[in-house]
Motif scaffolding. Structure first.
Motif, PDB file in Angstrom:
ATOM      1  N   LEU A 188       0.722  -1.775  -0.736  1.00 21.25           N
ATOM      2  CA  LEU A 188      -0.363  -0.282   0.047  1.00 21.25           C
ATOM      3  C   LEU A 188       0.814   1.088  -0.493  1.00 21.25           C
ATOM      4  O   LEU A 188       0.786   2.852  -0.346  1.00 21.25           O
ATOM      5  CB  LEU A 188      -1.375   0.334   1.235  1.00 21.25           C
ATOM      6  CG  LEU A 188      -1.895  -0.840   1.306  1.00 21.25           C
ATOM      7  CD1 LEU A 188      -2.975  -0.944   2.502  1.00 21.25           C
ATOM      8  CD2 LEU A 188      -3.161  -1.041   0.165  1.00 21.25           C
TER       9      LEU A 188
ATOM     10  N   TYR B  58      -0.153   4.717  -1.459  1.00 20.74           N
ATOM     11  CA  TYR B  58      -0.510   6.439  -1.013  1.00 20.74           C
ATOM     12  C   TYR B  58       0.290   6.987  -1.057  1.00 20.74           C
ATOM     13  O   TYR B  58       1.304   7.848  -0.855  1.00 20.74           O
ATOM     14  CB  TYR B  58       0.033   5.706   0.669  1.00 20.74           C
ATOM     15  CG  TYR B  58      -0.812   4.674   1.527  1.00 20.74           C
ATOM     16  CD1 TYR B  58      -1.882   4.136   1.073  1.00 20.74           C
ATOM     17  CD2 TYR B  58      -0.918   5.231   2.730  1.00 20.74           C
ATOM     18  CE1 TYR B  58      -2.932   3.272   1.256  1.00 20.74           C
ATOM     19  CE2 TYR B  58      -1.810   3.884   3.272  1.00 20.74           C
ATOM     20  CZ  TYR B  58      -2.689   3.400   2.326  1.00 20.74           C
ATOM     21  OH  TYR B  58      -3.653   2.722   3.135  1.00 20.74           O
TER      22      TYR B  58
ATOM     23  N   CYS C 135     -13.319  -5.966   2.092  1.00 22.06           N
ATOM     24  CA  CYS C 135     -12.292  -5.575   2.800  1.00 22.06           C
ATOM     25  C   CYS C 135     -12.863  -5.099   4.084  1.00 22.06           C
ATOM     26  O   CYS C 135     -12.058  -4.822   4.754  1.00 22.06           O
ATOM     27  CB  CYS C 135     -11.641  -3.891   1.921  1.00 22.06           C
ATOM     28  SG  CYS C 135     -11.143  -3.022   3.552  1.00 22.06           S
TER      29      CYS C 135
ATOM     30  N   ASP D 103     -15.078  -2.694   4.328  1.00 22.87           N
ATOM     31  CA  ASP D 103     -15.688  -0.751   4.357  1.00 22.87           C
ATOM     32  C   ASP D 103     -16.992  -0.852   3.814  1.00 22.87           C
ATOM     33  O   ASP D 103     -17.572  -1.629   3.769  1.00 22.87           O
ATOM     34  CB  ASP D 103     -14.816  -0.633   3.178  1.00 22.87           C
ATOM     35  CG  ASP D 103     -13.615  -0.784   2.559  1.00 22.87           C
ATOM     36  OD1 ASP D 103     -12.600  -0.762   3.631  1.00 22.87           O
ATOM     37  OD2 ASP D 103     -13.092  -1.036   1.653  1.00 22.87           O
TER      38      ASP D 103
ATOM     39  N   CYS E  53     -11.025   1.030   5.322  1.00 17.72           N
ATOM     40  CA  CYS E  53      -9.807   0.876   5.117  1.00 17.72           C
ATOM     41  C   CYS E  53      -9.190   2.857   4.745  1.00 17.72           C
ATOM     42  O   CYS E  53     -10.359   3.236   4.232  1.00 17.72           O
ATOM     43  CB  CYS E  53      -9.325   0.543   4.212  1.00 17.72           C
ATOM     44  SG  CYS E  53      -9.819   0.052   2.618  1.00 17.72           S
TER      45      CYS E  53
ATOM     46  N   ILE F 140      -8.161   3.302   1.920  1.00 15.08           N
ATOM     47  CA  ILE F 140      -8.266   3.583   0.797  1.00 15.08           C
ATOM     48  C   ILE F 140      -9.862   4.586   0.774  1.00 15.08           C
ATOM     49  O   ILE F 140     -10.277   5.171  -0.664  1.00 15.08           O
ATOM     50  CB  ILE F 140      -7.354   3.126  -0.410  1.00 15.08           C
ATOM     51  CG1 ILE F 140      -6.849   2.143  -0.686  1.00 15.08           C
ATOM     52  CG2 ILE F 140      -8.725   2.852  -1.620  1.00 15.08           C
ATOM     53  CD1 ILE F 140      -5.964   3.922  -1.169  1.00 15.08           C
ATOM     54  N   SER F 141     -10.968   3.731   0.761  1.00 17.00           N
ATOM     55  CA  SER F 141     -11.858   3.767   0.809  1.00 17.00           C
ATOM     56  C   SER F 141     -12.880   5.076   1.997  1.00 17.00           C
ATOM     57  O   SER F 141     -12.898   5.539   0.879  1.00 17.00           O
ATOM     58  CB  SER F 141     -12.935   2.448   1.509  1.00 17.00           C
ATOM     59  OG  SER F 141     -12.902   2.726   2.542  1.00 17.00           O
TER      60      SER F 141
ATOM     61  N   VAL G  19      -4.080   2.514  -7.913  1.00 14.16           N
ATOM     62  CA  VAL G  19      -5.267   1.393  -7.433  1.00 14.16           C
ATOM     63  C   VAL G  19      -5.482   0.105  -8.104  1.00 14.16           C
ATOM     64  O   VAL G  19      -5.135  -0.372  -7.962  1.00 14.16           O
ATOM     65  CB  VAL G  19      -6.798   1.966  -7.118  1.00 14.16           C
ATOM     66  CG1 VAL G  19      -7.971   0.998  -7.208  1.00 14.16           C
ATOM     67  CG2 VAL G  19      -5.880   3.312  -5.834  1.00 14.16           C
TER      68      VAL G  19
ATOM     69  N   ARG H  40      -8.324  -3.249  -4.019  1.00 18.08           N
ATOM     70  CA  ARG H  40      -8.254  -2.473  -3.525  1.00 18.08           C
ATOM     71  C   ARG H  40      -9.178  -1.173  -4.352  1.00 18.08           C
ATOM     72  O   ARG H  40      -9.326  -0.290  -4.363  1.00 18.08           O
ATOM     73  CB  ARG H  40      -6.695  -1.416  -3.770  1.00 18.08           C
ATOM     74  CG  ARG H  40      -5.940  -1.962  -2.064  1.00 18.08           C
ATOM     75  CD  ARG H  40      -6.195  -1.679  -1.278  1.00 18.08           C
ATOM     76  NE  ARG H  40      -6.105  -2.215   0.063  1.00 18.08           N
ATOM     77  CZ  ARG H  40      -5.882  -2.416   0.985  1.00 18.08           C
ATOM     78  NH1 ARG H  40      -7.062  -2.065   1.587  1.00 18.08           N
ATOM     79  NH2 ARG H  40      -6.021  -3.240   2.324  1.00 18.08           N
TER      80      ARG H  40
ATOM     81  N   CYS I  96     -12.215  -0.944  -2.890  1.00 14.98           N
ATOM     82  CA  CYS I  96     -12.549   0.371  -1.904  1.00 14.98           C
ATOM     83  C   CYS I  96     -12.225   1.767  -2.801  1.00 14.98           C
ATOM     84  O   CYS I  96     -12.909   2.198  -1.592  1.00 14.98           O
ATOM     85  CB  CYS I  96     -10.920   0.064  -1.151  1.00 14.98           C
ATOM     86  SG  CYS I  96     -10.777  -1.654  -0.463  1.00 14.98           S
TER      87      CYS I  96
END
Ligand code: ZN
Length: 148
Positions: A4, A8, A39, A41, A64, A66-67, A117, A123, A126
């Motif tokens: 990740l 990021y 995940c 979310d 998470c 990302i979401s 992503v 991901r 997400c």
């Protein structure tokens, strides 16, 4: 979490730590719940739409980084946009995170930070959960959205 780190970007980190528009709207004209079981979310998106334009947009949820960042940046980007603009942006955003070639069409601005992503298929859901949920809200579908 090492995979990740690459994805990021600073703007994503910032939004995941300090999500914008993370609150319940009082008396929204539409809302929807979304869930990404892959995940874990969970999100609720609230929107106030008047004359086909998004006047206000917010979300609540637990997910998470990302979401959360995606929901935060989405709500920030889409306020003041028409419902038609939102659909075009969603299509372009979806292409950005799933397709090899950069999408043509509308400019995504800061949302382009999510291009990384596409290297992490896990991901993608997400990153798109908030968008799917907003779409459901705008279409006034009552049932909760699942990315599965
Ligand atoms: Zn997630």
């Amino acid at each position: 979490m090492s995979d990740l780190r690459d994805l990021y970007q600073e703007v994503i980190l910032d939004h995941s730590k300090k999500p914008r528009n993370c609150r319940k709207l009082e008396g929204p004209s539409c809302s929807a719940k979304g869930h990404n079981p892959l995940c874990g979310d969970r999100i609720t998106v609230y929107a106030n739409v008047k004359d086909g334009v998004i006047q206000d947009l917010s979300f609540e949820g637990a997910g998470c980084a990302i979401s959360t960042a995606s929901a935060s940046m989405m709500t920030e980007s889409l306020k003041g946009k028409s419902v038609a603009d939102v659909k075009a942006l969603f299509d372009t955003f979806h292409a950005l995170v799933t397709e090899e070639k950069p999408p043509k069409g509308v400019s995504l601005g800061k949302l382009e930070a999510f291009a990384g992503v596409r290297e992490f298929p896990m991901r993608v859901k997400c990153a798109t959960l908030a968008w799917h949920t907003l779409n459901a809200a705008l279409e006034n579908r009552g049932e909760p959205v699942s990315t599965e």
